[in-house]
Design a protein around this motif. Structure first.
Motif, PDB file in Angstrom:
ATOM      1  N   ARG A   1      57.686  55.644  23.957  1.00  0.00           N
ATOM      2  CA  ARG A   1      57.909  56.170  22.360  1.00  0.00           C
ATOM      3  C   ARG A   1      59.463  56.398  22.089  1.00  0.00           C
ATOM      4  N   LEU A   2      60.357  55.335  22.259  1.00  0.00           N
ATOM      5  CA  LEU A   2      61.618  55.685  22.295  1.00  0.00           C
ATOM      6  C   LEU A   2      62.133  56.084  20.671  1.00  0.00           C
ATOM      7  N   LYS A   3      61.546  55.509  19.543  1.00  0.00           N
ATOM      8  CA  LYS A   3      61.999  56.071  18.323  1.00  0.00           C
ATOM      9  C   LYS A   3      61.698  57.471  17.990  1.00  0.00           C
ATOM     10  N   ALA A   4      60.496  57.620  18.546  1.00  0.00           N
ATOM     11  CA  ALA A   4      60.235  59.350  18.361  1.00  0.00           C
ATOM     12  C   ALA A   4      60.723  59.985  19.476  1.00  0.00           C
ATOM     13  N   ALA A   5      61.523  59.567  20.295  1.00  0.00           N
ATOM     14  CA  ALA A   5      62.117  60.238  21.342  1.00  0.00           C
ATOM     15  C   ALA A   5      63.644  60.747  20.606  1.00  0.00           C
ATOM     16  N   LYS A   6      64.005  59.363  20.078  1.00  0.00           N
ATOM     17  CA  LYS A   6      65.383  59.297  19.495  1.00  0.00           C
ATOM     18  C   LYS A   6      65.631  60.447  18.507  1.00  0.00           C
ATOM     19  N   LEU A   7      64.557  60.688  17.595  1.00  0.00           N
ATOM     20  CA  LEU A   7      64.226  61.705  16.594  1.00  0.00           C
ATOM     21  C   LEU A   7      64.392  63.443  17.138  1.00  0.00           C
TER      22      LEU A   7
END
Length: 232
Positions: free
Chosen positions: A184-190
């Motif tokens: 879940r890279l987008k959530a991780a980036k946040l």
């Protein structure tokens, strides 16, 4: 970042916030604890121990606090076994009801790789605090992450964030790592963005993780090297 470096600031800050616990059974107990704290902040740990040892068992909560503070001093001196013994004395002096000491006991046990006992101590801190001991949730999250249990770790890091009134960049960073491990890279980036913002330049792991997540999101054809994301 080692466990000792990661949590020592928390343990040390707790040491200095407990003076209101002092009782009047030993009239000089407050003074001994104040003197010990003064020595402690100057890194004079042996001298601080001498002051704290002047508090007698009949001093009630003051004795429990002094025993705890001695444990913190031993921890600073890397005398971890002795720190554990003093944390246990502090806990016994309060008939088991000492969440702060349970947490510090967990930290010391974790340093010695006694992970099962450490987890039990963290859980005790959480239970006795009415489920509100954020730092204990965080340490349990790290242990779960090291056991490759990303789902449990993520739940624990979220619990730590929800139960603190101050910024918790370490927990946001580690939550981001767990999300990245799940793809879940987008959530991780946040989460990494929050960690970097809250840390204000003091958490290089979060800065590394943010750059890595950004790079992976720009080129989705690359496989996700989840193990390259750094816990703290």
């Amino acid at each position: 970042m080692t466990l000792r470096n990661a949590v020592l600031g928390i343990v040390a800050s707790l040491l200095l916030t407990g003076s209101a616990l002092a009782q009047v059974e030993q009239p000089a107990a407050r003074e001994f604890i104040r003197n010990g704290n003064s020595r402690y902040v100057r890194s004079e740990y042996e001298a601080a121990i001498e002051e704290y040892r002047r508090v007698l068992p009949l001093a009630g909560d003051s004795y429990a606090q002094a025993a705890y503070n001695i444990g913190v001093c031993y921890y600073e001196l890397w005398r971890t076994d002795e720190a554990i013994a003093m944390y246990r004395k502090a806990i016994a002096a309060r008939e088991g009801n000492y969440p702060m000491a349970w947490h510090s006991l967990g930290v010391a046990l974790e340093n010695l790789e006694r992970y099962g006992e450490s987890k039990d101590a963290y859980r005790k801190a959480i239970s006795l605090s009415g489920g509100e001991y954020a730092a204990a949730y965080f340490r349990l999250g790290v242990l779960a992450a090291n056991d490759q249990d990303a789902d449990t770790a993520a739940t624990l890091f979220r619990a730590a964030i929800a139960r603190t009134q101050t910024p918790f960049p370490n927990s946001h960073n580690n939550l981001g790592v767990m999300l990245a491990r799940k793809g879940r890279l987008k959530a991780a980036k946040l989460e990494f963005e929050i960690a970097v913002r809250q840390a204000k330049g003091t958490l290089p792991e979060a800065e590394h993780n943010l750059k890595l997540s950004q790079a992976l999101l720009r080129d989705s054809s690359k496989p996700g090297p989840s193990r390259q994301f750094a816990l703290n």
